[in-house]
Design an enzyme around this catalytic site. Structure first.
Site, PDB file in Angstrom:
ATOM      1  N   CYS A 180      58.194  14.608  67.561  1.00 56.37           N
ATOM      2  CA  CYS A 180      57.013  14.589  68.422  1.00 56.37           C
ATOM      3  C   CYS A 180      55.949  15.439  67.781  1.00 56.37           C
ATOM      4  O   CYS A 180      56.158  16.038  66.730  1.00 56.37           O
ATOM      5  CB  CYS A 180      57.369  14.976  69.852  1.00 56.37           C
ATOM      6  SG  CYS A 180      57.345  16.695  70.194  1.00 56.37           S
TER       7      CYS A 180
ATOM      8  N   LYS B 149      58.040  20.643  86.174  1.00 59.33           N
ATOM      9  CA  LYS B 149      58.276  19.371  85.465  1.00 59.33           C
ATOM     10  C   LYS B 149      59.635  19.374  84.770  1.00 59.33           C
ATOM     11  O   LYS B 149      60.424  18.441  84.912  1.00 59.33           O
ATOM     12  CB  LYS B 149      57.171  19.151  84.425  1.00 59.33           C
ATOM     13  CG  LYS B 149      57.494  18.078  83.392  1.00 59.33           C
ATOM     14  CD  LYS B 149      56.437  17.950  82.313  1.00 59.33           C
ATOM     15  CE  LYS B 149      56.484  18.964  81.220  1.00 59.33           C
ATOM     16  NZ  LYS B 149      57.152  18.578  79.980  1.00 59.33           N
ATOM     17  N   ASN B 150      59.897  20.421  83.982  1.00 59.14           N
ATOM     18  CA  ASN B 150      61.101  20.391  83.155  1.00 59.14           C
ATOM     19  C   ASN B 150      62.386  20.576  83.952  1.00 59.14           C
ATOM     20  O   ASN B 150      63.465  20.232  83.474  1.00 59.14           O
ATOM     21  CB  ASN B 150      60.992  21.424  82.017  1.00 59.14           C
ATOM     22  CG  ASN B 150      59.961  20.983  80.988  1.00 59.14           C
ATOM     23  OD1 ASN B 150      59.570  19.816  80.953  1.00 59.14           O
ATOM     24  ND2 ASN B 150      59.502  21.914  80.165  1.00 59.14           N
TER      25      ASN B 150
ATOM     26  N   ASP C  88      55.559  27.349  75.581  1.00 60.94           N
ATOM     27  CA  ASP C  88      54.690  26.448  76.347  1.00 60.94           C
ATOM     28  C   ASP C  88      53.417  27.142  76.858  1.00 60.94           C
ATOM     29  O   ASP C  88      52.511  26.474  77.359  1.00 60.94           O
ATOM     30  CB  ASP C  88      55.457  25.825  77.520  1.00 60.94           C
ATOM     31  CG  ASP C  88      56.591  24.927  77.039  1.00 60.94           C
ATOM     32  OD1 ASP C  88      56.557  24.509  75.865  1.00 60.94           O
ATOM     33  OD2 ASP C  88      57.512  24.658  77.828  1.00 60.94           O
TER      34      ASP C  88
ATOM     35  N   ARG D 226      62.192  18.398  66.492  1.00 60.66           N
ATOM     36  CA  ARG D 226      62.996  18.435  67.715  1.00 60.66           C
ATOM     37  C   ARG D 226      64.305  17.640  67.600  1.00 60.66           C
ATOM     38  O   ARG D 226      64.501  16.627  68.285  1.00 60.66           O
ATOM     39  CB  ARG D 226      62.154  17.990  68.917  1.00 60.66           C
ATOM     40  CG  ARG D 226      60.865  18.786  69.008  1.00 60.66           C
ATOM     41  CD  ARG D 226      60.070  18.468  70.225  1.00 60.66           C
ATOM     42  NE  ARG D 226      60.612  19.051  71.428  1.00 60.66           N
ATOM     43  CZ  ARG D 226      60.119  18.844  72.640  1.00 60.66           C
ATOM     44  NH1 ARG D 226      59.076  18.080  72.788  1.00 60.66           N
ATOM     45  NH2 ARG D 226      60.672  19.390  73.687  1.00 60.66           N
TER      46      ARG D 226
ATOM     47  N   ARG E 290      50.875  14.454  81.729  1.00 59.82           N
ATOM     48  CA  ARG E 290      52.341  14.502  81.665  1.00 59.82           C
ATOM     49  C   ARG E 290      52.880  15.754  82.347  1.00 59.82           C
ATOM     50  O   ARG E 290      54.015  15.761  82.811  1.00 59.82           O
ATOM     51  CB  ARG E 290      52.810  14.522  80.205  1.00 59.82           C
ATOM     52  CG  ARG E 290      52.500  13.289  79.429  1.00 59.82           C
ATOM     53  CD  ARG E 290      52.997  13.422  78.032  1.00 59.82           C
ATOM     54  NE  ARG E 290      54.445  13.657  78.049  1.00 59.82           N
ATOM     55  CZ  ARG E 290      55.193  13.865  76.991  1.00 59.82           C
ATOM     56  NH1 ARG E 290      54.647  13.879  75.811  1.00 59.82           N
ATOM     57  NH2 ARG E 290      56.481  14.063  77.095  1.00 59.82           N
TER      58      ARG E 290
HETATM   59  N1  EPU Z   1      66.645  22.774  68.154  1.00 56.63           N
HETATM   60  C1  EPU Z   1      67.431  22.622  67.023  1.00 56.63           C
HETATM   61  N2  EPU Z   1      68.534  21.822  67.101  1.00 56.63           N
HETATM   62  C2  EPU Z   1      68.861  21.177  68.240  1.00 56.63           C
HETATM   63  C3  EPU Z   1      68.069  21.332  69.400  1.00 56.63           C
HETATM   64  C4  EPU Z   1      66.960  22.151  69.317  1.00 56.63           C
HETATM   65  O1  EPU Z   1      67.141  23.199  65.982  1.00 56.63           O
HETATM   66  O2  EPU Z   1      69.869  20.460  68.224  1.00 56.63           O
HETATM   67  C5  EPU Z   1      65.439  23.596  68.058  1.00 56.63           C
HETATM   68  C6  EPU Z   1      64.188  22.728  68.256  1.00 56.63           C
HETATM   69  O3  EPU Z   1      63.815  22.095  67.072  1.00 56.63           O
HETATM   70  C7  EPU Z   1      63.181  23.737  68.721  1.00 56.63           C
HETATM   71  C8  EPU Z   1      64.023  24.765  69.492  1.00 56.63           C
HETATM   72  O4  EPU Z   1      65.373  24.531  69.115  1.00 56.63           O
HETATM   73  O5  EPU Z   1      62.632  24.368  67.602  1.00 56.63           O
HETATM   74  C9  EPU Z   1      63.895  24.659  70.996  1.00 56.63           C
HETATM   75  O6  EPU Z   1      64.278  23.356  71.402  1.00 56.63           O
HETATM   76  P1  EPU Z   1      64.978  23.090  72.801  1.00 56.63           P
HETATM   77  O7  EPU Z   1      66.062  22.123  72.565  1.00 56.63           O
HETATM   78  O8  EPU Z   1      65.290  24.388  73.470  1.00 56.63           O
HETATM   79  O9  EPU Z   1      63.802  22.401  73.591  1.00 56.63           O
HETATM   80  P2  EPU Z   1      63.852  21.068  74.455  1.00 56.63           P
HETATM   81  O10 EPU Z   1      65.019  21.070  75.333  1.00 56.63           O
HETATM   82  O11 EPU Z   1      63.629  19.914  73.577  1.00 56.63           O
HETATM   83  C10 EPU Z   1      62.502  22.070  76.475  1.00 56.63           C
HETATM   84  C11 EPU Z   1      61.237  21.715  77.192  1.00 56.63           C
HETATM   85  C12 EPU Z   1      60.046  22.025  76.300  1.00 56.63           C
HETATM   86  C13 EPU Z   1      60.068  23.507  75.934  1.00 56.63           C
HETATM   87  C14 EPU Z   1      61.419  23.869  75.276  1.00 56.63           C
HETATM   88  C15 EPU Z   1      61.560  25.331  74.952  1.00 56.63           C
HETATM   89  C16 EPU Z   1      61.976  19.849  78.551  1.00 56.63           C
HETATM   90  C17 EPU Z   1      61.866  18.402  78.853  1.00 56.63           C
HETATM   91  N3  EPU Z   1      61.245  20.295  77.532  1.00 56.63           N
HETATM   92  O12 EPU Z   1      62.531  21.242  75.317  1.00 56.63           O
HETATM   93  O13 EPU Z   1      58.885  21.763  77.061  1.00 56.63           O
HETATM   94  O14 EPU Z   1      59.040  23.789  75.022  1.00 56.63           O
HETATM   95  O15 EPU Z   1      62.504  23.465  76.141  1.00 56.63           O
HETATM   96  O16 EPU Z   1      61.397  26.095  76.095  1.00 56.63           O
HETATM   97  O17 EPU Z   1      62.681  20.565  79.233  1.00 56.63           O
HETATM   98  C18 EPU Z   1      56.614  21.251  77.436  1.00 56.63           C
HETATM   99  O18 EPU Z   1      56.850  21.240  78.650  1.00 56.63           O
HETATM  100  O19 EPU Z   1      55.436  21.243  76.982  1.00 56.63           O
HETATM  101  C19 EPU Z   1      57.726  21.303  76.496  1.00 56.63           C
HETATM  102  C20 EPU Z   1      57.600  20.957  75.214  1.00 56.63           C
END
Ligand code: EPU
Length: 434
Positions: free
Chosen positions: A128, A34-35, A319, A133, A411
């Protein structure tokens, strides 16, 4: 709300009815990630040429992304696991709030829109259920590449000053290895003038998959999968055919399904290196794993507790924290599970407790005392992975569980009950119409 209305709404709630206690067997098939698929789809914005994506899972999030891209002028066609996308008539750089709301990955559009058109206006994805996030790192990266960015009334407006409309390569060091920030900056910089580097980049397999596909489109990206990614900007990209990697989180969920039901099951296709941290924990708690080229067979043993701390890749993935905790509730002894990525990803604990699990929660640390068997209960999955954890718990519990939260489950898991039933589970979906 009047009592009668609330009761009828409860009855109408879609849910899975899971008769626990059945052993699984044979094979569980893993869909595309998915991601990965979500971010690969947004890359279609970077080129006029057609993108043909294979092994795309059939999920509501994928449809959500298809709708967002369509709203920008991308032509999108889907047939089962193949998606065609063509952005030869990109006429809009502003996805509407009602489509973006609730699909965090939609914010990824800002990178390719800025790279291709020189401007973009994308609503903030918002908080969320699992945490706040933020997108601070995404925005900082875009600014470093020369974009002017302002956040007003919940909308991020970004534009490239000057007549060339081209971003400029830059050296970017992320404060934290955010997956979304790495992907956003990567997509923005492939069409920038000059060379960019992203230090402290996310190393997740989905980032590697994105870099691989961008290179197949004519980009020049190296180092993805490691902490420093280098991008030499090119003037344009072309279309390509590309197949999404297998979903490591779905594969992990299925391996845990085998373990929690004490069943011998083969899970495939899998890229085992994407799951090293999880495989190690499964071995540590007493499972034997047979790994071949295409799949992994799990042979359960006498399971005992292990400690888990979630971390960015290659550490144990957040995850799979909830699904693994479901397993640990039935493993002998004490396990300590610590969530380090999200501030609010322990909502499954109360639901597992309703099924008899012995868990003490202190902040983001759960101390689990294994019990011989869970007992079925009606439970609610409040986010995607929490819902998956409750399905796994239901498979192992004595009696019939009702798991709701299917809007979350659908999802991220493509036909989960169909796949599990083919392997011996007894799950009925109740999806009341209207
Ligand atoms: N973070 C910050 N500042 C930022 C961005 C992120 O502090 O500017 C923090 C977030 O608050 C969080 C951590 O960094 O605590 C990780 O966030 P990240 O940005 O890496 O996650 P994401 O890109 O929003 C993706 C996946 C998530 C998965 C995470 C971590 C997608 C669409 N989503 O999210 O997937 O948990 O990476 O591996 O790619 C899921 O599939 O259930 C899911 C939540």
């Amino acid at each position: 709300m009047p009592a009668a209305l609330s009761i009828s709404q409860e009855i109408l709630k879609p849910h899975l009815e899971i008769q626990g206690g059945h052993t699984l067997s044979r094979e569980l098939k893993v869909s595309g990630a998915k991601n990965s698929a979500l971010v690969l789809m947004t890359s279609a914005l970077l080129s006029e040429g057609p993108l043909e994506l294979h092994n795309v899972p059939q999920l509501t999030d994928i449809q959500g992304m298809a709708d967002i891209l369509s709203s920008l002028g991308v032509r999108v066609k889907r047939s089962q696991e193949t998606v065609w996308l063509q952005a030869d008539d990109l006429h809009h750089a502003e996805p509407p709030y009602d489509l973006v709301n609730g699909l965090r990955a939609s914010f990824f559009c800002i990178g390719p829109l800025l790279g291709r058109l020189g401007h973009a206006k994308v609503p903030l994805p918002g908080g969320c259920r699992i945490g706040a996030r933020p997108v601070v790192e995404h925005i900082r990266g875009l600014k470093a590449l020369g974009a002017m960015v302002k956040v007003e009334h919940g909308v991020v407006t970004a534009s490239v000053p000057g007549t060339s409309r081209r971003l400029k390569g830059a050296a970017i060091v992320l404060d934290c290895p955010s997956v979304g920030a790495t992907e956003t900056i990567l997509m923005a910089s492939v069409l920038a003038e000059g060379t960019s580097t992203i230090e402290n980049a996310a190393q997740e397999p989905e980032v590697q998959d994105l870099a691989k596909m961008l290179n197949a489109m004519g980009a020049r990206v190296s180092g993805a999968g490691g902490p420093i990614i280098t991008i030499e900007g090119v003037e344009r990209l072309h279309g390509c055919n590309y197949s999404v990697i297998p979903d490591r989180i779905e594969a992990g969920t299925f391996l845990i399904a085998a373990a929690i039901t004490r069943s011998i099951v083969r899970v495939s296709p899998v890229i085992p290196e994407h799951l090293n941290a999880v495989l190690q924990k499964l071995r540590d708690c007493g499972c034997t794993l047979e790994i071949d080229k295409q799949g992994i067979t799990l042979i359960p043993g006498d399971l005992h507790g292990v400690d888990i701390i979630t971390q960015p890749f290659p550490g144990f993935p957040t995850d799979l924290q909830a699904p693994f905790m479901a397993l640990l509730t039935t493993a002998k002894g004490t396990s300590v599970v610590t969530e380090k990525i999200y501030e609010n990803r322990m909502q499954h604990v109360a639901e597992l407790q309703r099924m008899g699990a012995s868990i003490r929660l202190q902040g983001n640390t759960a101390v689990v005392e294994g019990i011989p068997q869970l007992s079925a209960a009606p439970v609610s999955g409040n986010d995607l992975r929490a819902a998956a954890a409750l399905v796994l718990a239901g498979l192992a519990a004595r009696g019939i569980s009702q798991v709701d939260g299917l809007n979350h489950l659908d999802r991220g898991y493509d036909g989960i009950e169909t796949k599990l039933n083919a392997s011996g589970a007894h799950i009925l979906r109740h999806q009341p119409s209207g």
